[in-house]
Scaffold this motif. Structure first.
Motif, PDB file in Angstrom:
ATOM      1  N   MET A 127     -46.697 -81.833  18.462  1.00  0.00           N
ATOM      2  CA  MET A 127     -47.462 -83.047  18.192  1.00  0.00           C
ATOM      3  C   MET A 127     -48.155 -83.522  19.460  1.00  0.00           C
ATOM      4  SD  MET A 127     -44.320 -85.812  18.057  1.00  0.00           S
ATOM      5  CE  MET A 127     -45.135 -87.268  18.674  1.00  0.00           C
ATOM      6  N   LYS A 128     -49.217 -84.238  19.312  1.00  0.00           N
ATOM      7  CA  LYS A 128     -49.877 -84.815  20.487  1.00  0.00           C
ATOM      8  C   LYS A 128     -49.043 -86.016  20.932  1.00  0.00           C
ATOM      9  CE  LYS A 128     -54.284 -86.859  21.992  1.00  0.00           C
ATOM     10  NZ  LYS A 128     -53.877 -86.779  23.381  1.00  0.00           N
ATOM     11  N   LEU A 129     -48.628 -86.016  22.181  1.00  0.00           N
ATOM     12  CA  LEU A 129     -47.809 -87.107  22.692  1.00  0.00           C
ATOM     13  C   LEU A 129     -48.696 -88.291  23.049  1.00  0.00           C
ATOM     14  CD1 LEU A 129     -45.559 -85.073  25.173  1.00  0.00           C
ATOM     15  CD2 LEU A 129     -44.889 -85.960  22.924  1.00  0.00           C
ATOM     16  N   SER A 130     -48.192 -89.502  22.837  1.00  0.00           N
ATOM     17  CA  SER A 130     -48.881 -90.676  23.365  1.00  0.00           C
ATOM     18  C   SER A 130     -48.694 -90.665  24.884  1.00  0.00           C
ATOM     19  CB  SER A 130     -48.280 -91.948  22.781  1.00  0.00           C
ATOM     20  OG  SER A 130     -46.956 -92.109  23.255  1.00  0.00           O
ATOM     21  N   ALA A 131     -49.483 -91.440  25.578  1.00  0.00           N
ATOM     22  CA  ALA A 131     -49.344 -91.514  27.039  1.00  0.00           C
ATOM     23  C   ALA A 131     -47.940 -91.982  27.401  1.00  0.00           C
ATOM     24  CB  ALA A 131     -50.396 -92.454  27.614  1.00  0.00           C
ATOM     25  N   GLU A 132     -47.381 -92.890  26.611  1.00  0.00           N
ATOM     26  CA  GLU A 132     -46.037 -93.418  26.903  1.00  0.00           C
ATOM     27  C   GLU A 132     -44.984 -92.322  26.703  1.00  0.00           C
ATOM     28  OE1 GLU A 132     -48.283 -94.946  24.884  1.00  0.00           O
ATOM     29  OE2 GLU A 132     -48.839 -96.540  26.301  1.00  0.00           O
ATOM     30  N   GLN A 133     -45.116 -91.581  25.598  1.00  0.00           N
ATOM     31  CA  GLN A 133     -44.164 -90.482  25.346  1.00  0.00           C
ATOM     32  C   GLN A 133     -44.248 -89.431  26.448  1.00  0.00           C
ATOM     33  OE1 GLN A 133     -45.686 -89.511  21.408  1.00  0.00           O
ATOM     34  NE2 GLN A 133     -43.617 -89.718  20.567  1.00  0.00           N
ATOM     35  N   ARG A 134     -45.475 -89.089  26.800  1.00  0.00           N
ATOM     36  CA  ARG A 134     -45.656 -88.063  27.840  1.00  0.00           C
ATOM     37  C   ARG A 134     -45.055 -88.530  29.160  1.00  0.00           C
ATOM     38  NH1 ARG A 134     -51.392 -87.771  29.961  1.00  0.00           N
ATOM     39  NH2 ARG A 134     -50.445 -89.474  31.124  1.00  0.00           N
ATOM     40  N   ASP A 135     -45.286 -89.796  29.506  1.00  0.00           N
ATOM     41  CA  ASP A 135     -44.765 -90.308  30.781  1.00  0.00           C
ATOM     42  C   ASP A 135     -43.241 -90.355  30.777  1.00  0.00           C
ATOM     43  OD1 ASP A 135     -47.329 -90.496  31.635  1.00  0.00           O
ATOM     44  OD2 ASP A 135     -47.457 -92.692  31.518  1.00  0.00           O
ATOM     45  N   ALA A 136     -42.651 -90.706  29.628  1.00  0.00           N
ATOM     46  CA  ALA A 136     -41.181 -90.761  29.546  1.00  0.00           C
ATOM     47  C   ALA A 136     -40.597 -89.356  29.669  1.00  0.00           C
ATOM     48  CB  ALA A 136     -40.754 -91.412  28.233  1.00  0.00           C
ATOM     49  N   MET A 137     -41.226 -88.383  29.007  1.00  0.00           N
ATOM     50  CA  MET A 137     -40.723 -87.005  29.103  1.00  0.00           C
ATOM     51  C   MET A 137     -40.953 -86.442  30.506  1.00  0.00           C
ATOM     52  SD  MET A 137     -41.596 -85.322  25.391  1.00  0.00           S
ATOM     53  CE  MET A 137     -40.978 -83.707  25.849  1.00  0.00           C
ATOM     54  N   LEU A 138     -42.066 -86.831  31.109  1.00  0.00           N
ATOM     55  CA  LEU A 138     -42.340 -86.371  32.474  1.00  0.00           C
ATOM     56  C   LEU A 138     -41.318 -86.944  33.452  1.00  0.00           C
ATOM     57  CD1 LEU A 138     -44.047 -84.834  34.448  1.00  0.00           C
ATOM     58  CD2 LEU A 138     -45.744 -86.670  34.386  1.00  0.00           C
ATOM     59  N   ALA A 139     -40.969 -88.206  33.280  1.00  0.00           N
ATOM     60  CA  ALA A 139     -39.959 -88.821  34.161  1.00  0.00           C
ATOM     61  C   ALA A 139     -38.617 -88.116  33.994  1.00  0.00           C
ATOM     62  CB  ALA A 139     -39.843 -90.312  33.841  1.00  0.00           C
ATOM     63  N   ALA A 140     -38.268 -87.781  32.758  1.00  0.00           N
ATOM     64  CA  ALA A 140     -36.999 -87.088  32.504  1.00  0.00           C
ATOM     65  C   ALA A 140     -37.030 -85.690  33.109  1.00  0.00           C
ATOM     66  CB  ALA A 140     -36.739 -87.024  30.998  1.00  0.00           C
ATOM     67  N   ALA A 141     -38.168 -85.005  32.982  1.00  0.00           N
ATOM     68  CA  ALA A 141     -38.297 -83.650  33.541  1.00  0.00           C
ATOM     69  C   ALA A 141     -38.228 -83.701  35.071  1.00  0.00           C
ATOM     70  CB  ALA A 141     -39.605 -83.018  33.074  1.00  0.00           C
ATOM     71  N   MET A 142     -38.815 -84.725  35.659  1.00  0.00           N
ATOM     72  CA  MET A 142     -38.755 -84.869  37.128  1.00  0.00           C
ATOM     73  C   MET A 142     -37.310 -85.082  37.579  1.00  0.00           C
ATOM     74  SD  MET A 142     -41.954 -85.787  38.934  1.00  0.00           S
ATOM     75  CE  MET A 142     -43.642 -86.022  38.424  1.00  0.00           C
ATOM     76  N   LEU A 143     -36.583 -85.894  36.804  1.00  0.00           N
ATOM     77  CA  LEU A 143     -35.182 -86.170  37.175  1.00  0.00           C
ATOM     78  C   LEU A 143     -34.334 -84.914  37.080  1.00  0.00           C
ATOM     79  CD1 LEU A 143     -33.839 -89.524  35.691  1.00  0.00           C
ATOM     80  CD2 LEU A 143     -33.852 -88.781  38.080  1.00  0.00           C
ATOM     81  N   VAL A 144     -34.460 -84.196  35.971  1.00  0.00           N
ATOM     82  CA  VAL A 144     -33.612 -83.007  35.794  1.00  0.00           C
ATOM     83  C   VAL A 144     -34.019 -81.903  36.765  1.00  0.00           C
ATOM     84  CG1 VAL A 144     -34.884 -81.833  33.941  1.00  0.00           C
ATOM     85  CG2 VAL A 144     -32.390 -81.650  34.059  1.00  0.00           C
ATOM     86  N   ARG A 145     -35.256 -81.915  37.202  1.00  0.00           N
ATOM     87  CA  ARG A 145     -35.702 -80.947  38.218  1.00  0.00           C
ATOM     88  C   ARG A 145     -34.823 -81.027  39.464  1.00  0.00           C
ATOM     89  NH1 ARG A 145     -39.111 -81.630  42.565  1.00  0.00           N
ATOM     90  NH2 ARG A 145     -39.996 -79.686  43.357  1.00  0.00           N
ATOM     91  N   SER A 146     -34.336 -82.210  39.766  1.00  0.00           N
ATOM     92  CA  SER A 146     -33.512 -82.364  40.974  1.00  0.00           C
ATOM     93  C   SER A 146     -32.159 -81.658  40.828  1.00  0.00           C
ATOM     94  CB  SER A 146     -33.323 -83.841  41.311  1.00  0.00           C
ATOM     95  OG  SER A 146     -32.527 -84.454  40.324  1.00  0.00           O
ATOM     96  N   GLN A 147     -31.795 -81.266  39.601  1.00  0.00           N
ATOM     97  CA  GLN A 147     -30.536 -80.542  39.370  1.00  0.00           C
ATOM     98  C   GLN A 147     -30.724 -79.025  39.454  1.00  0.00           C
ATOM     99  OE1 GLN A 147     -27.942 -82.275  39.173  1.00  0.00           O
ATOM    100  NE2 GLN A 147     -28.640 -84.275  38.484  1.00  0.00           N
ATOM    101  N   ALA A 148     -31.964 -78.583  39.658  1.00  0.00           N
ATOM    102  CA  ALA A 148     -32.219 -77.127  39.655  1.00  0.00           C
ATOM    103  C   ALA A 148     -31.326 -76.407  40.659  1.00  0.00           C
ATOM    104  CB  ALA A 148     -33.690 -76.865  39.975  1.00  0.00           C
ATOM    105  N   HIS A 149     -30.913 -75.206  40.269  1.00  0.00           N
ATOM    106  CA  HIS A 149     -30.174 -74.326  41.186  1.00  0.00           C
ATOM    107  C   HIS A 149     -31.164 -73.250  41.604  1.00  0.00           C
ATOM    108  CE1 HIS A 149     -26.958 -71.971  42.915  1.00  0.00           C
ATOM    109  NE2 HIS A 149     -27.307 -70.940  42.181  1.00  0.00           N
ATOM    110  N   ALA A 150     -31.836 -73.494  42.720  1.00  0.00           N
ATOM    111  CA  ALA A 150     -32.915 -72.597  43.146  1.00  0.00           C
ATOM    112  C   ALA A 150     -32.802 -72.270  44.640  1.00  0.00           C
ATOM    113  CB  ALA A 150     -34.269 -73.231  42.829  1.00  0.00           C
TER     114      ALA A 150
END
Ligand code: THU
Length: 136
Positions: free
Chosen positions: A1-24
Motif C-alpha cells: 500500500m502507499k504509506l502516508s507521510a506519517e506512516q512512512r516516518d513512523a516506520m523509518l524511525a523504527a527502522a533507524m532504531l533497530v538498525r542500531s541493533q545490527a550485528h555487523a
C-alpha cells in the motif's frame, strides 16, 4: 500500500532504531528494516553477520522472518522500509527482492532511506521484473 507521510516516518524511525541493533562487525554496514503486514502490525529486522561471511542475513529478510513468525501470509506484506548509511536511499539486494516478492501484496510499497532522511519508493515489479515464478 502507499504509506502516508506519517506512516512512512513512523516506520523509518523504527527502522533507524533497530538498525542500531545490527550485528555487523565484518562489514561495519548497519541496516534496519521495518515491514508492515496487512493486519496493521509492524515487524523489525536488522542485519546479522557471521564469521562465516556467507551466513550473514540482511535486515529485510530478518524483518520478513519476524512477520512470518507473527502470522503474515504470502500476499500479506503491505510495505517495507529499509535504512542504511548510503549516499542515495538504499535499495534492497537481489536476494531480498526475491524474498519480498514471495510475500508482497499487489500494491506493496518498498521504501529505501539513508541517514539524511532521503527516501525513494518502488514496487516489487519495478525492483525485480521477470522474476522467478513457478507453481510447485
Ligand atoms: N545488507 C542488508 O541488510 N540489506 C541490504 O539490502 C543490503 C545489504 C547487509 C548485508 C551485510 O550484512 C551488509 O549489509 C553489507 O553488505
Amino acid at each position: 500500500m502507499k504509506l502516508s507521510a506519517e506512516q512512512r516516518d513512523a516506520m523509518l524511525a523504527a527502522a533507524m532504531l533497530v538498525r542500531s541493533q545490527a550485528h555487523a562487525p565484518y562489514s561495519r554496514f548497519r541496516v534496519g528494516a521495518a515491514v508492515l503486514s496487512s493486519s496493521g502490525r509492524v515487524f523489525l529486522g536488522c542485519n546479522v553477520e557471521n564469521l562465516s561471511y556467507g551466513l550473514s542475513c540482511c535486515a529485510e529478510r530478518n524483518a520478513i522472518a519476524a512477520a512470518v513468525a507473527g502470522g503474515m501470509q504470502p500476499g500479506g506484506l503491505a510495505a517495507v522500509v529499509v535504512v542504511g548509511d548510503t549516499p542515495e536511499p538504499i535499495s534492497p539486494c537481489g536476494a531480498c527482492r526475491q524474498v519480498i516478492a514471495e510475500f508482497a501484496a499487489a500494491d506493496c510499497s518498498i521504501t529505501g532511506a539513508n541517514l539524511a532522511g532521503q527516501t525513494r519508493s518502488w514496487t516489487i515489479d519495478g525492483l525485480l521484473p521477470d522474476r522467478f515464478k513457478a507453481e510447485l
